[in-house]
Design a protein around this motif. Structure first.
Motif, PDB file in Angstrom:
ATOM      1  N   GLY A  12       0.807  -1.218   0.000  1.00  0.00           N
ATOM      2  CA  GLY A  12       0.000   0.000   0.000  1.00  0.00           C
ATOM      3  C   GLY A  12       0.841   1.271   0.000  1.00  0.00           C
ATOM      4  N   LYS A  13       2.164   1.145  -0.188  1.00  0.00           N
ATOM      5  CA  LYS A  13       3.033   2.332  -0.066  1.00  0.00           C
ATOM      6  C   LYS A  13       2.774   3.363  -1.167  1.00  0.00           C
ATOM      7  CE  LYS A  13       6.683  -0.078  -2.382  1.00  0.00           C
ATOM      8  NZ  LYS A  13       6.173   0.355  -3.683  1.00  0.00           N
ATOM      9  N   THR A  14       2.472   2.905  -2.384  1.00  0.00           N
ATOM     10  CA  THR A  14       2.282   3.853  -3.488  1.00  0.00           C
ATOM     11  C   THR A  14       1.025   4.692  -3.255  1.00  0.00           C
ATOM     12  OG1 THR A  14       3.380   2.258  -4.899  1.00  0.00           O
ATOM     13  CG2 THR A  14       2.173   4.013  -6.017  1.00  0.00           C
ATOM     14  N   THR A  15      -0.028   4.051  -2.778  1.00  0.00           N
ATOM     15  CA  THR A  15      -1.268   4.769  -2.450  1.00  0.00           C
ATOM     16  C   THR A  15      -0.988   5.796  -1.362  1.00  0.00           C
ATOM     17  OG1 THR A  15      -2.454   2.738  -2.903  1.00  0.00           O
ATOM     18  CG2 THR A  15      -3.648   4.403  -1.640  1.00  0.00           C
ATOM     19  N   GLN A  16      -0.240   5.394  -0.344  1.00  0.00           N
ATOM     20  CA  GLN A  16       0.036   6.310   0.757  1.00  0.00           C
ATOM     21  C   GLN A  16       0.919   7.467   0.309  1.00  0.00           C
ATOM     22  OE1 GLN A  16      -1.455   6.540   3.489  1.00  0.00           O
ATOM     23  NE2 GLN A  16      -2.520   4.580   3.520  1.00  0.00           N
ATOM     24  N   LEU A  17       1.843   7.198  -0.581  1.00  0.00           N
ATOM     25  CA  LEU A  17       2.706   8.278  -1.092  1.00  0.00           C
ATOM     26  C   LEU A  17       1.845   9.336  -1.804  1.00  0.00           C
ATOM     27  CD1 LEU A  17       6.119   7.910  -2.843  1.00  0.00           C
ATOM     28  CD2 LEU A  17       4.384   9.377  -3.822  1.00  0.00           C
ATOM     29  N   LYS A  18       0.884   8.870  -2.588  1.00  0.00           N
ATOM     30  CA  LYS A  18       0.023   9.827  -3.312  1.00  0.00           C
ATOM     31  C   LYS A  18      -0.809  10.652  -2.338  1.00  0.00           C
ATOM     32  CE  LYS A  18      -0.311   7.169  -7.549  1.00  0.00           C
ATOM     33  NZ  LYS A  18      -1.016   6.019  -8.112  1.00  0.00           N
ATOM     34  N   HIS A  19      -1.344  10.002  -1.305  1.00  0.00           N
ATOM     35  CA  HIS A  19      -2.124  10.741  -0.300  1.00  0.00           C
ATOM     36  C   HIS A  19      -1.256  11.803   0.361  1.00  0.00           C
ATOM     37  CE1 HIS A  19      -6.076   8.846   0.134  1.00  0.00           C
ATOM     38  NE2 HIS A  19      -5.479   7.748  -0.297  1.00  0.00           N
ATOM     39  N   LEU A  20      -0.035  11.414   0.728  1.00  0.00           N
ATOM     40  CA  LEU A  20       0.837  12.358   1.420  1.00  0.00           C
ATOM     41  C   LEU A  20       1.198  13.528   0.506  1.00  0.00           C
ATOM     42  CD1 LEU A  20       2.462  13.093   3.962  1.00  0.00           C
ATOM     43  CD2 LEU A  20       4.400  11.845   2.983  1.00  0.00           C
ATOM     44  N   ALA A  22      -0.510  14.813  -1.922  1.00  0.00           N
ATOM     45  CA  ALA A  22      -1.668  15.718  -2.065  1.00  0.00           C
ATOM     46  C   ALA A  22      -1.826  16.564  -0.807  1.00  0.00           C
ATOM     47  CB  ALA A  22      -2.926  14.899  -2.332  1.00  0.00           C
ATOM     48  N   ALA A  23      -1.671  15.938   0.362  1.00  0.00           N
ATOM     49  CA  ALA A  23      -1.857  16.680   1.618  1.00  0.00           C
ATOM     50  C   ALA A  23      -0.774  17.738   1.796  1.00  0.00           C
ATOM     51  CB  ALA A  23      -1.846  15.708   2.791  1.00  0.00           C
ATOM     52  N   LEU A  24       0.461  17.413   1.435  1.00  0.00           N
ATOM     53  CA  LEU A  24       1.552  18.392   1.607  1.00  0.00           C
ATOM     54  C   LEU A  24       1.406  19.544   0.619  1.00  0.00           C
ATOM     55  CD1 LEU A  24       4.542  15.941   2.214  1.00  0.00           C
ATOM     56  CD2 LEU A  24       3.412  17.411   3.908  1.00  0.00           C
ATOM     57  N   GLU A  25       0.939  19.219  -0.587  1.00  0.00           N
ATOM     58  CA  GLU A  25       0.698  20.294  -1.552  1.00  0.00           C
ATOM     59  C   GLU A  25      -0.403  21.215  -1.040  1.00  0.00           C
ATOM     60  OE1 GLU A  25       0.204  18.176  -5.242  1.00  0.00           O
ATOM     61  OE2 GLU A  25       2.346  18.386  -5.721  1.00  0.00           O
ATOM     62  N   ALA A  26      -1.426  20.614  -0.442  1.00  0.00           N
ATOM     63  CA  ALA A  26      -2.517  21.428   0.131  1.00  0.00           C
ATOM     64  C   ALA A  26      -1.990  22.309   1.265  1.00  0.00           C
ATOM     65  CB  ALA A  26      -3.642  20.530   0.624  1.00  0.00           C
ATOM     66  N   ASP A  27      -0.945  21.849   1.951  1.00  0.00           N
ATOM     67  CA  ASP A  27      -0.306  22.660   3.017  1.00  0.00           C
ATOM     68  C   ASP A  27       0.565  23.777   2.428  1.00  0.00           C
ATOM     69  OD1 ASP A  27      -1.393  21.165   5.022  1.00  0.00           O
ATOM     70  OD2 ASP A  27       0.450  20.132   5.613  1.00  0.00           O
ATOM     71  N   GLY A  28       0.740  23.780   1.097  1.00  0.00           N
ATOM     72  CA  GLY A  28       1.515  24.847   0.457  1.00  0.00           C
ATOM     73  C   GLY A  28       2.952  24.478   0.112  1.00  0.00           C
ATOM     74  N   ILE A 207       0.505   9.100   8.895  1.00  0.00           N
ATOM     75  CA  ILE A 207       1.737   9.453   8.169  1.00  0.00           C
ATOM     76  C   ILE A 207       1.860  10.974   8.075  1.00  0.00           C
ATOM     77  CG2 ILE A 207       2.888   9.372   5.905  1.00  0.00           C
ATOM     78  CD1 ILE A 207       1.727   6.547   5.540  1.00  0.00           C
ATOM     79  N   LEU A 208       0.749  11.635   7.763  1.00  0.00           N
ATOM     80  CA  LEU A 208       0.788  13.097   7.637  1.00  0.00           C
ATOM     81  C   LEU A 208       1.208  13.739   8.958  1.00  0.00           C
ATOM     82  CD1 LEU A 208       0.314  15.601   5.898  1.00  0.00           C
ATOM     83  CD2 LEU A 208      -2.111  15.499   6.519  1.00  0.00           C
ATOM     84  N   GLU A 209       0.700  13.186  10.047  1.00  0.00           N
ATOM     85  CA  GLU A 209       1.051  13.720  11.373  1.00  0.00           C
ATOM     86  C   GLU A 209       2.568  13.598  11.606  1.00  0.00           C
ATOM     87  OE1 GLU A 209      -0.589  12.222  15.473  1.00  0.00           O
ATOM     88  OE2 GLU A 209      -2.210  12.518  14.021  1.00  0.00           O
TER      89      GLU A 209
END
Ligand code: TMP
Length: 233
Positions: A12-20, A22-28, A207-209
């Protein structure tokens, strides 16, 4: 910050990488993502040779040492062409696999030993280490099951497969799995392990945390020398 994702095929690492990402981009943040092998034109060619199970019909049996050297050729190219330039420009780099994969798959899976891998890493990659590694290590059986299903879908949709590694038996993957655990034990500051089979969104939040905490700590460290300067300097 240079962040790598590691784990068995189907973890599941590739899915998690994509989520991360997107979230970091949303953080700017500016985020650069890539995978190994691959991620550069040369790397994509190396990937095709190494992963397609039909390539041995063309090139003959790929020796474990040749496999190891090609993984490092790919890595050197992606360091020079993508990773180091992106880091120099202040981007966050998220890389799907890095040298831990070579230590787990070639070092343990193929039995070449960690020393060879770490030695090559020093020579070929100038020992560039990730700041953080997210290791997804759910139970071995569930990873293998997911990887096989995914590969069947890939063959149906694209007509090619990426299963040269999936021919390997369970004992190969057991060695890979155990080596990942050993790496996590050895490099506890760098490697954060996610071993439960929690829902994707739950793991993504954890992971985001972790990443936000590391980024905040890095920023605080970067400011610290300023604060410690004696007045008047
Ligand atoms: P993935 O892109 O689906 O993770 O697949 C890449 C495959 O290549 C996977 O089976 C692990 C393998 N691999 C190695 O054996 N050594 C390495 O150094 C790397 C980067 C990948």
């Amino acid at each position: 910050m240079f962040i790598t994702f590691e784990g068995l095929d189907g973890s599941g690492k590739t899915t998690q990488l994509k989520h991360l990402a997107a979230a970091l981009e949303a953080d700017g943040h500016r985020v650069v993502t890539l995978r190994q092998p691959g991620g550069t034109p040369l790397g994509d060619r190396i990937r095709a040779v190494l992963l397609d199970s039909r390539s041995e019909a063309e090139v003959g049996t790929i020796a474990p040492e040749a496999e190891m050297a090609l993984m490092f050729a790919d890595r050197a190219q992606s360091l020079h062409q993508v990773i180091l330039p992106a880091l120099a420009q202040g981007a966050l780099v998220l890389c799907d696999r890095y040298t831990d994969s070579s230590e787990a798959y070639q070092g343990a899976g193929r039995g070449l030993g960690s020393e060879h891998i770490l030695g090559l890493h020093r020579i070929v990659c100038n020992n560039v280490q990730p700041d953080l590694t997210i290791l997804l290590l759910p139970p071995l059986e569930s990873s293998l099951h997911r990887a096989r299903r995914r590969n069947q879908r890939h063959v149906q949709q694209a007509g090619t497969d990426e299963n040269r590694f999936e021919r390997e038996g369970e004992s190969f993957y057991r060695r890979v799995y155990e080596q990942y655990r050993a790496i996590a034990q050895r490099d506890q500051n760098r490697v954060v392990v996610f071993a439960d089979e929690a829902p994707i969104a739950t793991i993504a939040r954890s992971i985001l945390e972790v990443v936000r905490e590391r980024l905040a700590a890095n920023a605080a460290n970067a400011r610290a020398p300023e604060l410690q300067k004696p007045a008047g300097l």
